[in-house]
Design a protein around this motif. Structure first.
Motif, PDB file in Angstrom:
ATOM      1  N   SER A  91      31.589  48.659  29.893  1.00 44.61           N
ATOM      2  CA  SER A  91      32.643  48.194  30.806  1.00 44.61           C
ATOM      3  C   SER A  91      33.530  49.312  31.349  1.00 44.61           C
ATOM      4  O   SER A  91      34.408  49.057  32.165  1.00 44.61           O
ATOM      5  CB  SER A  91      33.522  47.142  30.111  1.00 44.61           C
ATOM      6  N   THR A  92      33.281  50.555  30.920  1.00 43.86           N
ATOM      7  CA  THR A  92      34.155  51.632  31.420  1.00 43.86           C
ATOM      8  C   THR A  92      33.974  51.825  32.925  1.00 43.86           C
ATOM      9  O   THR A  92      34.943  52.103  33.632  1.00 43.86           O
ATOM     10  CB  THR A  92      33.919  52.978  30.689  1.00 43.86           C
ATOM     11  N   ALA A  93      32.742  51.615  33.424  1.00 44.57           N
ATOM     12  CA  ALA A  93      32.510  51.744  34.862  1.00 44.57           C
ATOM     13  C   ALA A  93      33.207  50.634  35.657  1.00 44.57           C
ATOM     14  O   ALA A  93      33.375  50.736  36.874  1.00 44.57           O
ATOM     15  CB  ALA A  93      31.007  51.750  35.162  1.00 44.57           C
ATOM     16  N   ALA A  94      33.647  49.590  34.947  1.00 45.85           N
ATOM     17  CA  ALA A  94      34.402  48.510  35.604  1.00 45.85           C
ATOM     18  C   ALA A  94      35.896  48.838  35.626  1.00 45.85           C
ATOM     19  O   ALA A  94      36.686  48.101  36.206  1.00 45.85           O
ATOM     20  CB  ALA A  94      34.176  47.185  34.873  1.00 45.85           C
ATOM     21  N   ASP A 128      36.090  41.304  27.009  1.00 43.77           N
ATOM     22  CA  ASP A 128      36.478  41.224  28.421  1.00 43.77           C
ATOM     23  C   ASP A 128      35.807  40.090  29.193  1.00 43.77           C
ATOM     24  O   ASP A 128      36.103  39.884  30.367  1.00 43.77           O
ATOM     25  CB  ASP A 128      36.218  42.572  29.114  1.00 43.77           C
ATOM     26  N   CYS A 129      34.920  39.366  28.556  1.00 43.09           N
ATOM     27  CA  CYS A 129      34.236  38.206  29.158  1.00 43.09           C
ATOM     28  C   CYS A 129      33.353  38.584  30.354  1.00 43.09           C
ATOM     29  O   CYS A 129      32.926  37.705  31.117  1.00 43.09           O
ATOM     30  CB  CYS A 129      35.206  37.113  29.597  1.00 43.09           C
ATOM     31  N   LEU A 130      33.068  39.885  30.536  1.00 37.33           N
ATOM     32  CA  LEU A 130      32.296  40.282  31.723  1.00 37.33           C
ATOM     33  C   LEU A 130      30.829  39.875  31.657  1.00 37.33           C
ATOM     34  O   LEU A 130      30.175  39.742  32.689  1.00 37.33           O
ATOM     35  CB  LEU A 130      32.416  41.792  31.973  1.00 37.33           C
ATOM     36  N   GLU A 131      30.304  39.664  30.456  1.00 34.50           N
ATOM     37  CA  GLU A 131      28.894  39.253  30.395  1.00 34.50           C
ATOM     38  C   GLU A 131      28.729  37.821  30.921  1.00 34.50           C
ATOM     39  O   GLU A 131      27.809  37.543  31.664  1.00 34.50           O
ATOM     40  CB  GLU A 131      28.259  39.464  29.030  1.00 34.50           C
ATOM     41  N   ARG A 132      29.675  36.943  30.571  1.00 36.85           N
ATOM     42  CA  ARG A 132      29.629  35.581  31.121  1.00 36.85           C
ATOM     43  C   ARG A 132      29.776  35.634  32.625  1.00 36.85           C
ATOM     44  O   ARG A 132      29.104  34.930  33.358  1.00 36.85           O
ATOM     45  CB  ARG A 132      30.814  34.741  30.631  1.00 36.85           C
ATOM     46  N   ARG A 133      30.705  36.473  33.053  1.00 35.32           N
ATOM     47  CA  ARG A 133      30.980  36.569  34.473  1.00 35.32           C
ATOM     48  C   ARG A 133      29.774  37.088  35.257  1.00 35.32           C
ATOM     49  O   ARG A 133      29.563  36.749  36.412  1.00 35.32           O
ATOM     50  CB  ARG A 133      32.165  37.509  34.661  1.00 35.32           C
ATOM     51  N   ALA A 134      28.955  37.927  34.611  1.00 33.91           N
ATOM     52  CA  ALA A 134      27.753  38.476  35.255  1.00 33.91           C
ATOM     53  C   ALA A 134      26.638  37.434  35.306  1.00 33.91           C
ATOM     54  O   ALA A 134      25.624  37.650  35.978  1.00 33.91           O
ATOM     55  CB  ALA A 134      27.270  39.711  34.505  1.00 33.91           C
ATOM     56  N   GLY A 135      26.794  36.344  34.569  1.00 37.32           N
ATOM     57  CA  GLY A 135      25.781  35.286  34.617  1.00 37.32           C
ATOM     58  C   GLY A 135      24.899  35.177  33.388  1.00 37.32           C
ATOM     59  O   GLY A 135      23.901  34.461  33.400  1.00 37.32           O
ATOM     60  N   PRO A 161      31.859  42.768  36.694  1.00 37.78           N
ATOM     61  CA  PRO A 161      30.749  43.245  35.862  1.00 37.78           C
ATOM     62  C   PRO A 161      30.094  44.501  36.434  1.00 37.78           C
ATOM     63  O   PRO A 161      30.133  44.739  37.644  1.00 37.78           O
ATOM     64  CB  PRO A 161      29.760  42.078  35.884  1.00 37.78           C
ATOM     65  N   THR A 162      29.505  45.291  35.564  1.00 40.49           N
ATOM     66  CA  THR A 162      28.810  46.513  35.946  1.00 40.49           C
ATOM     67  C   THR A 162      27.304  46.222  36.087  1.00 40.49           C
ATOM     68  O   THR A 162      26.845  45.124  35.764  1.00 40.49           O
ATOM     69  CB  THR A 162      28.988  47.593  34.863  1.00 40.49           C
ATOM     70  N   ILE A 163      26.573  47.248  36.523  1.00 41.64           N
ATOM     71  CA  ILE A 163      25.113  47.158  36.617  1.00 41.64           C
ATOM     72  C   ILE A 163      24.512  46.805  35.256  1.00 41.64           C
ATOM     73  O   ILE A 163      23.563  46.030  35.154  1.00 41.64           O
ATOM     74  CB  ILE A 163      24.549  48.528  37.110  1.00 41.64           C
ATOM     75  N   SER A 164      25.093  47.366  34.208  1.00 36.11           N
ATOM     76  CA  SER A 164      24.574  47.080  32.865  1.00 36.11           C
ATOM     77  C   SER A 164      24.738  45.597  32.524  1.00 36.11           C
ATOM     78  O   SER A 164      23.824  44.987  31.957  1.00 36.11           O
ATOM     79  CB  SER A 164      25.287  47.938  31.821  1.00 36.11           C
ATOM     80  N   TRP A 194      23.641  41.975  41.067  1.00 29.80           N
ATOM     81  CA  TRP A 194      24.912  42.646  40.794  1.00 29.80           C
ATOM     82  C   TRP A 194      25.926  42.421  41.915  1.00 29.80           C
ATOM     83  O   TRP A 194      27.097  42.177  41.685  1.00 29.80           O
ATOM     84  CB  TRP A 194      24.666  44.143  40.596  1.00 29.80           C
ATOM     85  N   ARG A 195      25.419  42.464  43.171  1.00 32.14           N
ATOM     86  CA  ARG A 195      26.324  42.337  44.321  1.00 32.14           C
ATOM     87  C   ARG A 195      26.824  40.912  44.530  1.00 32.14           C
ATOM     88  O   ARG A 195      27.812  40.699  45.215  1.00 32.14           O
ATOM     89  CB  ARG A 195      25.627  42.831  45.587  1.00 32.14           C
ATOM     90  N   ASN A 196      26.097  39.921  43.967  1.00 35.23           N
ATOM     91  CA  ASN A 196      26.496  38.535  44.266  1.00 35.23           C
ATOM     92  C   ASN A 196      27.389  37.898  43.203  1.00 35.23           C
ATOM     93  O   ASN A 196      27.399  38.210  42.096  1.00 35.23           O
ATOM     94  CB  ASN A 196      25.264  37.676  44.489  1.00 35.23           C
TER      95      ASN A 196
END
Ligand code: OAD
Length: 272
Positions: free
Chosen positions: A32-35, A114-121, A89-92, A270-272
């Motif tokens: 998540s550092t790239a975020a 950070d809940c970013l994995e859920r947010r990435a789908g 979310p990041t590319i990862s 990633w873009r959507n």
């Protein structure tokens, strides 16, 4: 040995061969550092190196339950900065969602809050949030949940929320696991899945906090483990089938996706 050599191309060939039915992914703050979210232990940029202003006895105290009971303010200063909502979310993260979409993700074990994995789908039933998350919060005394809208108000004002029960008035804390607290039951219930994986991907973690750090040891010998990280960590690299992709994890992941012929799909997701 199932890999031709210790390269990401060999990992891609292994996946394409159809022998890989279950992939386990283990992640930490480095994805998540790239975020824009700092990790904990990177020298200079990590959270723990930048807490002088909070006058803590030691950096990890900010996430220590006994310290929090007496002094919740430093945590709420940080909570404002870390609260999910303003990060993407990041590319990862997107790559993990892509694995799920392809029916290959058996389980994602994350230390991140950070809940970013859920947010990435990534589907919720494929995620083990080993250190909890900011998604819910409750009183540390009576354990009654505290409403999300009020939590947001307190976080934005860096104010410490207290239990709404007048008799209790205990401190409210997000359901993230502090030092001194047990991990969610889900963690011990799902850990055995690590031993059933055909392939394990480990991304962005220093593997310093136990019991999470012992997960890669549960992987069956002869089943490849791939590390995407700035530095070599834990015992990764010690087994003949370990692959080290050292550097930015997004770059390593892009390289693997390209070798799989999934790069465009990954980018679109990633873009959507
Ligand atoms: P750390 O900060 O300990 O480790 C992050 C790792 O990711 C380090 O090895 C970095 O070199 C690496 N890294 C950073 N940015 C990267 C990037 N863009 N690409 C690749 N690698 C990168 O974070 P965690 O291992 O997640 O627990 O920390 C574990 C636990 O310690 C956290 O869950 C938290 C903390 O205290 C609690 O608060 C309970």
């Amino acid at each position: 040995q199932v890999l031709m050599d210790r390269s990401l191309e060999a990992v891609a060939d292994y996946i394409k061969s159809g022998q890989v039915k279950r992939i386990c992914v283990m992640t930490g703050a480095g994805i998540s550092t790239a975020a824009g979210i700092p990790d904990f232990r990177s020298p200079g940029t990590g959270l723990y190196a930048n807490l002088k202003r909070l006058n803590l006895p030691h950096a990890e105290a900010v996430f220590d339950i006994s310290y929090f009971r007496n002094n919740p303010d430093p945590f709420y200063v940080l909570a404002q900065e870390l609260y999910p909502g303003k990060f993407y979310p990041t590319i990862s993260h997107a790559f993990i969602a892509l694995l799920a979409r392809k029916g290959l993700l058996d389980m994602l074990f994350t230390q991140n809050i950070d809940c970013l994995e859920r947010r990435a789908g990534v589907p919720a039933d494929r995620i083990v949030e080993a250190h909890g998350s900011f998604a819910t919060q409750r009183c540390i005394d009576c354990k009654v949940e505290f409403p999300e809208d009020k939590m947001l108000e307190h976080i934005q004002a860096s104010r410490v929320p207290r239990c709404e029960d007048r008799e209790c008035r205990g401190l409210v804390k997000p359901d993230i696991v502090f030092f001194g607290e047990p991990l969610p039951r889900d963690f011990s219930a799902k850990s055995p899945r690590a031993s059933m994986a055909d392939l394990t991907l480990i991304l962005g973690t220093s593997l310093t906090v136990f019991p999470f750090a012992s997960l890669p040891e549960l992987v069956t010998r002869g089943k490849p483990r791939v590390l995407f990280n700035m530095e070599r960590v834990g015992s990764l690299g010690s087994r003949p089938d370990d692959v080290l992709a050292l550097g930015q994890c997004d770059e390593g992941v892009r390289k693997l996706a390209k070798a799989l012929g999934w790069d465009e799909e990954l980018d679109t997701l990633w873009r959507n």
